[in-house]
Design a protein around this motif. Structure first.
Motif, PDB file in Angstrom:
ATOM      1  N   GLU A   1       0.840  -1.201   0.000  1.00 12.96           N
ATOM      2  CA  GLU A   1       0.000   0.000   0.000  1.00 12.96           C
ATOM      3  C   GLU A   1       0.875   1.252   0.000  1.00 12.96           C
ATOM      4  OE1 GLU A   1      -2.888   0.246   3.177  1.00 12.96           O
ATOM      5  OE2 GLU A   1      -3.114   2.396   2.787  1.00 12.96           O
ATOM      6  N   ALA A   2       0.621   2.104  -0.937  1.00 12.44           N
ATOM      7  CA  ALA A   2       1.390   3.357  -1.007  1.00 12.44           C
ATOM      8  C   ALA A   2       0.476   4.484  -1.484  1.00 12.44           C
ATOM      9  CB  ALA A   2       2.565   3.190  -1.971  1.00 12.44           C
ATOM     10  N   HIS A   3       0.822   5.695  -1.081  1.00  8.14           N
ATOM     11  CA  HIS A   3       0.047   6.884  -1.454  1.00  8.14           C
ATOM     12  C   HIS A   3       1.032   7.951  -1.909  1.00  8.14           C
ATOM     13  CE1 HIS A   3      -3.334   5.156   0.837  1.00  8.14           C
ATOM     14  NE2 HIS A   3      -2.351   4.684   1.584  1.00  8.14           N
ATOM     15  N   ALA A   4       0.526   8.921  -2.643  1.00 11.60           N
ATOM     16  CA  ALA A   4       1.395  10.046  -3.049  1.00 11.60           C
ATOM     17  C   ALA A   4       0.659  11.347  -2.775  1.00 11.60           C
ATOM     18  CB  ALA A   4       1.738   9.951  -4.535  1.00 11.60           C
ATOM     19  N   ILE A   5       1.337  12.269  -2.119  1.00  6.97           N
ATOM     20  CA  ILE A   5       0.726  13.566  -1.808  1.00  6.97           C
ATOM     21  C   ILE A   5       1.670  14.667  -2.292  1.00  6.97           C
ATOM     22  CG2 ILE A   5      -0.238  15.052   0.025  1.00  6.97           C
ATOM     23  CD1 ILE A   5      -1.676  12.442   0.130  1.00  6.97           C
ATOM     24  N   ILE A   6       1.092  15.691  -2.898  1.00  7.29           N
ATOM     25  CA  ILE A   6       1.897  16.844  -3.317  1.00  7.29           C
ATOM     26  C   ILE A   6       2.431  17.543  -2.070  1.00  7.29           C
ATOM     27  CG2 ILE A   6       1.674  19.169  -4.318  1.00  7.29           C
ATOM     28  CD1 ILE A   6       0.463  17.949  -6.670  1.00  7.29           C
ATOM     29  N   ALA A   7       3.716  17.835  -2.091  1.00  5.66           N
ATOM     30  CA  ALA A   7       4.386  18.309  -0.879  1.00  5.66           C
ATOM     31  C   ALA A   7       3.733  19.532  -0.244  1.00  5.66           C
ATOM     32  CB  ALA A   7       5.848  18.599  -1.206  1.00  5.66           C
ATOM     33  N   SER A   8       3.324  20.503  -1.056  1.00  2.00           N
ATOM     34  CA  SER A   8       2.825  21.752  -0.479  1.00  2.00           C
ATOM     35  C   SER A   8       1.502  21.560   0.264  1.00  2.00           C
ATOM     36  CB  SER A   8       2.665  22.814  -1.564  1.00  2.00           C
ATOM     37  OG  SER A   8       1.820  22.321  -2.585  1.00  2.00           O
ATOM     38  N   GLU A   9       0.819  20.438   0.045  1.00  5.40           N
ATOM     39  CA  GLU A   9      -0.455  20.182   0.737  1.00  5.40           C
ATOM     40  C   GLU A   9      -0.367  18.956   1.643  1.00  5.40           C
ATOM     41  OE1 GLU A   9      -2.986  22.056   0.994  1.00  5.40           O
ATOM     42  OE2 GLU A   9      -2.480  23.533  -0.539  1.00  5.40           O
ATOM     43  N   PHE A  10       0.855  18.486   1.836  1.00  4.72           N
ATOM     44  CA  PHE A  10       1.039  17.241   2.574  1.00  4.72           C
ATOM     45  C   PHE A  10       0.363  17.265   3.945  1.00  4.72           C
ATOM     46  CE2 PHE A  10       3.714  14.466   5.299  1.00  4.72           C
ATOM     47  CZ  PHE A  10       3.473  13.272   4.639  1.00  4.72           C
ATOM     48  N   ARG A  11       0.603  18.333   4.674  1.00  2.69           N
ATOM     49  CA  ARG A  11       0.080  18.387   6.056  1.00  2.69           C
ATOM     50  C   ARG A  11      -1.436  18.480   6.097  1.00  2.69           C
ATOM     51  NH1 ARG A  11       4.301  19.550   9.900  1.00  2.69           N
ATOM     52  NH2 ARG A  11       6.221  19.420   8.712  1.00  2.69           N
ATOM     53  N   ASN A  12      -2.052  18.982   5.053  1.00  2.00           N
ATOM     54  CA  ASN A  12      -3.515  19.098   5.042  1.00  2.00           C
ATOM     55  C   ASN A  12      -4.208  17.809   4.623  1.00  2.00           C
ATOM     56  OD1 ASN A  12      -3.351  21.802   5.693  1.00  2.00           O
ATOM     57  ND2 ASN A  12      -3.093  22.392   3.561  1.00  2.00           N
ATOM     58  N   PHE A  13      -3.473  16.948   3.938  1.00  4.30           N
ATOM     59  CA  PHE A  13      -4.149  15.797   3.352  1.00  4.30           C
ATOM     60  C   PHE A  13      -3.582  14.450   3.801  1.00  4.30           C
ATOM     61  CE2 PHE A  13      -5.454  19.286   0.721  1.00  4.30           C
ATOM     62  CZ  PHE A  13      -6.791  19.001   0.470  1.00  4.30           C
ATOM     63  N   TYR A  14      -2.729  14.452   4.829  1.00  2.00           N
ATOM     64  CA  TYR A  14      -2.208  13.157   5.268  1.00  2.00           C
ATOM     65  C   TYR A  14      -1.921  13.155   6.756  1.00  2.00           C
ATOM     66  CZ  TYR A  14      -0.655   8.537   4.230  1.00  2.00           C
ATOM     67  OH  TYR A  14      -0.596   7.173   4.159  1.00  2.00           O
ATOM     68  N   LEU A  15      -2.278  12.062   7.394  1.00  2.00           N
ATOM     69  CA  LEU A  15      -1.999  11.903   8.823  1.00  2.00           C
ATOM     70  C   LEU A  15      -0.791  11.002   8.977  1.00  2.00           C
ATOM     71  CD1 LEU A  15      -5.430  11.334  10.588  1.00  2.00           C
ATOM     72  CD2 LEU A  15      -3.852  13.261  10.853  1.00  2.00           C
ATOM     73  N   VAL A  16       0.191  11.477   9.723  1.00  2.00           N
ATOM     74  CA  VAL A  16       1.433  10.714   9.869  1.00  2.00           C
ATOM     75  C   VAL A  16       1.547  10.208  11.300  1.00  2.00           C
ATOM     76  CG1 VAL A  16       3.946  11.002   9.934  1.00  2.00           C
ATOM     77  CG2 VAL A  16       2.627  11.964   8.044  1.00  2.00           C
ATOM     78  N   ASP A  17       1.988   8.964  11.478  1.00  2.00           N
ATOM     79  CA  ASP A  17       2.287   8.473  12.828  1.00  2.00           C
ATOM     80  C   ASP A  17       3.550   7.622  12.772  1.00  2.00           C
ATOM     81  OD1 ASP A  17       1.637   6.040  11.816  1.00  2.00           O
ATOM     82  OD2 ASP A  17      -0.310   5.908  12.788  1.00  2.00           O
ATOM     83  N   LYS A  18       3.832   6.923  13.875  1.00  2.00           N
ATOM     84  CA  LYS A  18       5.112   6.220  13.912  1.00  2.00           C
ATOM     85  C   LYS A  18       5.152   5.002  12.983  1.00  2.00           C
ATOM     86  CE  LYS A  18       4.346   3.864  18.422  1.00  2.00           C
ATOM     87  NZ  LYS A  18       2.972   3.532  18.177  1.00  2.00           N
ATOM     88  N   GLU A  19       4.019   4.663  12.431  1.00  2.00           N
ATOM     89  CA  GLU A  19       4.025   3.526  11.500  1.00  2.00           C
ATOM     90  C   GLU A  19       4.057   3.965  10.037  1.00  2.00           C
ATOM     91  OE1 GLU A  19       2.045  -0.081  13.751  1.00  2.00           O
ATOM     92  OE2 GLU A  19       0.620   1.544  13.406  1.00  2.00           O
TER      93      GLU A  19
END
Ligand code: M6R
Length: 572
Positions: free
Chosen positions: A308-326
């Protein structure tokens, strides 16, 4: 974006020595340039970097500009001075609160529209009551935004350099020091370099340097590692008229070089990356522009092998992706310096995420921020348009996916690209006919959808024609309304048959179909000789690159340095 340089030496050097170094930073911006020396030279010009009046000096600062605040004028070009003319500075970045800082300096006379000039006046004001070192510390505390700055002061043997956000490095030479936005600036002077980290400040003389880091409100001395840099050499244009065409023609060779390196010296890093990918619950690619299009193919290839992989445009990364330790974040970037990508990565390790990267420029900021980094081995890319770096990013991503399950063969790519070169005459003719259009559409499905977007980006940035690259299936949801008699639509054939139906819908409305990879059933065509998805996708991309090049050539455009752009985007 901008590139900056500061040099201080024991023996006198020529002002044009610095200009030569500055020329290597031109990819960071090419609106205007300027230089100031301790022996009184102060010259600024609009346009390409060229030789300045020869002047022997022991200190010099210089700048190449990509304008952000204020138009392209001599007054807005750097260096900038304070009211007394004693403090001269060059800056890369954006001082976001410059208007607020300016308000605190009501008696100062500003001669430019830039955010940068405020730095010189701020330091002038503060040095009325305190030493320059403390004035700079205050500035670092008060300023918001990004900056790498070099300060030269009349009668002072030191140069002062500090940074936040924008990159900065120090080159250690036999008889002096050079501060520059990147190490390539001093590639002919020394292979010993020190990289500034965030919020670091250095005082640099001909024989010495001291580094400090701003932690909270205080400056703390820091010891820095000296890196011995391995240079891969600076590229020449050779017999080609433009870097763009030279770089396209290098593609078969750089693909082979990358595959060889992935099979040998980079194999252990690849295994490390695979391990991180296996351990992560989710993989997310972060990238901008062309590199983002490469990551869409990365997602495609990984998903096909069950990862499973996703791609997000860097300038909107924080608005469209939740990051955790996994989460494993994989940054893909030619330069390794794109500010939007750097910003997306900031603080992610604190959240427990791991960072991997695919980078073309060794020692770049993003490579240094990564837990593991693969070099895509495309060699120096000078044209603003990413061509060979895109090809190698995609090959590298396909290679990674094939480590999970052998579904992609990377070996056929260079042969397929050579087949495209054999049709150059035909591509030239089609390009000529496209040059007079105002709009071009590009459609593709599946693994060819990212290529449709990539071709459209190339057409816009280099041939100044409005272009849209999209999923074939999306056309009927709006864009089809724009198709008129003769509107050119590049149809990326291959993969699913539905793309033929989409093309027929265009044809039924008078659109002009150019099949990329077909055999001419619906219109003109350029053939592709490939048996696998990777080679097909990259062949289509190379056709797009060549079409773009020849359209721009037909229109007489400045191919390697298109208007308003820069090779490396170091602003948000
Ligand atoms: O250095 P990067 O790969 O991070 O750069 C990202 C974009 O700025 C870059 O791909 C840009 O879109 C190219 N000029 C397109 O040809």
């Amino acid at each position: 974006m901008c590139g900056i340089i500061g040099m201080v030496c024991k023996e006198k050097f020529e002002s044009n020595d610095v200009i030569k170094m500055l020329k290597r930073l031109e990819y960071r911006g090419y609106d205007s340039f300027g230089i100031a020396t301790d022996s009184g030279l102060f010259e600024k010009e609009i346009g390409e970097i060229k030789a300045v009046q020869n002047n022997f000096c022991k200190q010099a600062i210089s700048h190449t500009r990509w304008s952000t605040h204020g138009r392209v004028t001599k007054a807005n070009a750097h260096p900038h001075k304070d009211c007394t003319g004693n403090i001269t500075i060059v800056h890369n970045g954006i001082i976001e609160n410059y208007l607020e800082l300016k308000k605190q300096l009501p008696k100062h006379v500003f001669v430019s529209e830039t955010d940068t000039e405020v730095i010189a006046h701020y330091l002038e004001e503060k040095t009325r009551t305190k030493p320059i070192r403390d004035a700079i510390t205050d500035f670092m505390k008060d300023a918001q935004g990004t900056f790498s700055v070099v300060v030269m002061i009349k009668g002072d043997e030191n140069l002062y350099a500090f940074k936040r956000g924008s990159p900065l490095s120090l080159g250690l030479m036999k008889d002096g020091h050079v501060i520059a936005s990147d190490i390539y600036a001093f590639s002919d002077k020394t292979d010993k370099a020190i990289f500034f980290n965030e919020d670091e400040f250095a005082i640099v003389t001909e024989k010495d340097y001291e580094f400090y880091r701003l932690i909270g409100n205080t400056l703390n001395p820091v010891t820095k590692d000296i890196i011995t840099v391995k240079w891969s050499g600076c590229e020449e244009k050779k017999n080609f008229n433009h870097y763009m065409i030279k770089e396209i023609y290098e593609e078969p060779a750089v693909v082979e070089r990358l595959i060889n390196s992935l099979n040998t010296e980079q194999n252990s890093d690849l295994e490390k990356m695979k391990k991180l990918m296996t351990e992560a619950k989710r993989i997310v690619f972060v990238a901008s522009g062309t590199s983002y299009h490469a990551t869409l193919l990365g997602v495609y290839f990984l998903n096909k092998v069950g990862v499973e992989a996703h791609a997000i445009i860097a300038s909107e990364f924080r608005n469209f992706y939740l990051v955790d330790k996994e989460t494993l974040i994989v940054a893909v970037t030619q330069s390794g310096e794109t500010m939007d990508v750097i910003e997306a990565l900031h603080g992610m390790k604190d959240k427990g995420a791991k960072i991997a990267s695919l980078v073309n420029v060794p020692y770049s900021t993003i490579q240094r921020m990564s837990n593991v980094s693969i070099n895509i081995e495309a060699g120096q890319e000078i044209c603003v348009a990413a061509t060979k770096s895109f090809v190698n990013q995609v090959v590298c991503l396909a290679y990674l996916a094939s480590m999970f399950e052998k579904k992609n063969s990377v070996e056929q790519v260079s042969k397929s690209i050579k087949h495209i070169f054999s049709q150059e005459e035909k591509i030239k003719q089609i390009a000529k006919s496209l040059a007079k259009h105002d709009d071009i559409y590009v459609i593709g499905r599946g693994f060819l959808y990212p290529i449709a977007r990539e071709i459209a980006l190339k057409i816009k940035e280099i041939s100044y024609i409005h272009a849209e690259g999209m999923m074939g299936g999306e056309l009927k949801h709006g864009t089809l309304a724009l198709i008129e008699e003769g509107t050119p639509v590049l149809v990326l054939m291959g993969g699913k048959n539905e793309i033929v139906s989409n093309a027929m819908e265009v044809k039924a409305r008078g659109g002009r179909i150019i099949e990329i990879g077909g055999n001419g059933v619906m219109g003109e065509f350029i053939s592709i000789d490939a048996e696998d998805k990777l080679s097909s996708a990259l062949s289509a991309a190379v056709i797009g690159q060549l079409l773009t090049y020849y359209i721009a050539l037909e229109k007489g455009l400045p191919i390697d340095k298109p208007r308003n752009l820069a090779k490396v985007c170091t602003t948000k």
